[in-house]
Design a protein around this motif. Structure first.
Motif, PDB file in Angstrom:
ATOM      1  N   GLU A  33      48.128  48.679  40.100  1.00  0.00           N
ATOM      2  CA  GLU A  33      48.376  47.080  40.726  1.00  0.00           C
ATOM      3  C   GLU A  33      49.668  46.886  40.301  1.00  0.00           C
ATOM      4  O   GLU A  33      50.108  47.047  39.295  1.00  0.00           O
ATOM      5  CB  GLU A  33      47.520  46.222  40.118  1.00  0.00           C
TER       6      GLU A  33
ATOM      7  N   LEU B 251      43.702  36.193  52.795  1.00  0.00           N
ATOM      8  CA  LEU B 251      44.478  36.935  51.975  1.00  0.00           C
ATOM      9  C   LEU B 251      45.127  37.958  52.786  1.00  0.00           C
ATOM     10  O   LEU B 251      46.563  38.117  52.144  1.00  0.00           O
ATOM     11  CB  LEU B 251      43.479  37.668  50.986  1.00  0.00           C
TER      12      LEU B 251
ATOM     13  N   PRO C  49      39.246  39.246  40.784  1.00  0.00           N
ATOM     14  CA  PRO C  49      39.659  38.174  41.686  1.00  0.00           C
ATOM     15  C   PRO C  49      38.647  37.311  42.289  1.00  0.00           C
ATOM     16  O   PRO C  49      38.813  36.329  42.933  1.00  0.00           O
ATOM     17  CB  PRO C  49      40.352  39.093  42.992  1.00  0.00           C
TER      18      PRO C  49
ATOM     19  N   ALA D  41      44.335  37.987  43.464  1.00  0.00           N
ATOM     20  CA  ALA D  41      44.149  38.854  44.641  1.00  0.00           C
ATOM     21  C   ALA D  41      45.600  38.625  45.303  1.00  0.00           C
ATOM     22  O   ALA D  41      45.769  39.730  46.390  1.00  0.00           O
ATOM     23  CB  ALA D  41      43.002  38.389  45.515  1.00  0.00           C
TER      24      ALA D  41
END
Ligand code: 6PG
Length: 255
Positions: free
Chosen positions: A2, A187, A219, A226
């Motif tokens: 991430e 998103l 998230p 997120a």
């Protein structure tokens, strides 16, 4: 892996005014650069109370410094209420900013509230976006976001099924929060933007911000976690109280 949030992503200032002044200056620079490069600047505004100070600065200090003819304003979310309702994000932006700058009416794209069915409203806004952006996903030049104390952003609330929508650009939020109903960008749209800037101020947001910046936060419980642009910049514009729980925070007045 991430995206790690580095010190460079955090812009910390002593107070709300300092944070908003710095963000406004950066927004003006970005808008002018986009307009010079591509002839337009598309931005989705956030709602709630936090951006009021930012909008006031843009209206009072930068009304002549922005190429309003080339700027298109959208919303990241709004409440499904008449545009003159006190809870409307559009109303707040109009009173503080839009009524004070020379932006053409056709460049202002509020979320529609004149449908009986909120899902029709979501589809209508999605059609509006599709007339301004290429597919499969719109690429806003800038999306401004706030943070709720529960970790929500835009109108993406914890444990909401809207968090998992990958088939729509705009979704109706029916059950995840107290009334009124809301509309929100999804998103994939947020994460496809070229620049995503959070503006977060106040000690009440410090715990949610810490969770949003902590590796491993689920998230589902903190939707702001997120937000990770797939090919874009993510910046966190913070005042010192909001950043008060972050270790190794850059000194206030910017990184
Ligand atoms: C909304 C906003 C929402 C907001 C946070 C923070 O419509 O409420 O889009 O996501 O950014 O709730 O709100 P405050 O700035 O009022 O704390």
């Amino acid at each position: 892996m991430e995206n790690m949030v580095t010190r460079e992503d955090l812009r910390v200032y002593s107070d709300v005014q300092g944070t908003c002044e710095a963000l406004a200056e950066a927004l003006v620079a970005l808008a002018n650069a986009c307009c010079a490069r591509q002839g337009r600047f598309t931005v989705a505004l956030s709602g709630g109370k936090t951006p009021e100070a930012l909008f006031r600065i843009l209206a009072e200090k930068y009304h002549d410094a922005l190429p309003w003819q080339k700027i298109h304003l959208f919303w990241g979310d709004d409440r499904f209420v008449p545009h003159d309702d006190p809870s409307s994000n559009y109303r707040m932006a109009r009173l503080i900013l839009l009524d004070h700058v020379s932006i053409p009416t056709g460049n202002i794209h509020p979320m529609p509230i004149f449908f009986r069915d909120i899902n029709e409203a979501a589809a209508d806004y999605e059609a509006t976006l599709k007339s301004y952006f290429e597919q499969p996903w719109p690429r806003f030049d800038l999306i401004l976001l706030g943070l709720g104390a529960d970790g929500h952003t835009a109108s993406l609330f914890p444990h909401s099924e809207v968090l998992r929508r990958r088939d729509r650009w705009v979704a109706a939020v029916l059950a995840d929060t107290k009334p009124p109903l809301r509309l929100t960008l999804t998103l994939p749209v947020i994460n496809n933007a070229a620049h995503v800037w959070f503006l977060i101020t106040g000690a009440s947001k410090a715990p949610a911000l810490l969770r949003a910046l902590t590796e491993g936060t689920d998230p589902e419980t903190c939707p702001a976690r997120a937000v990770r642009p797939t090919n874009g910049e993510l910046l966190w514009w913070l005042d010192a109280p909001a950043a008060s729980l972050l270790r190794q925070v850059p000194d206030p007045e910017g990184a």
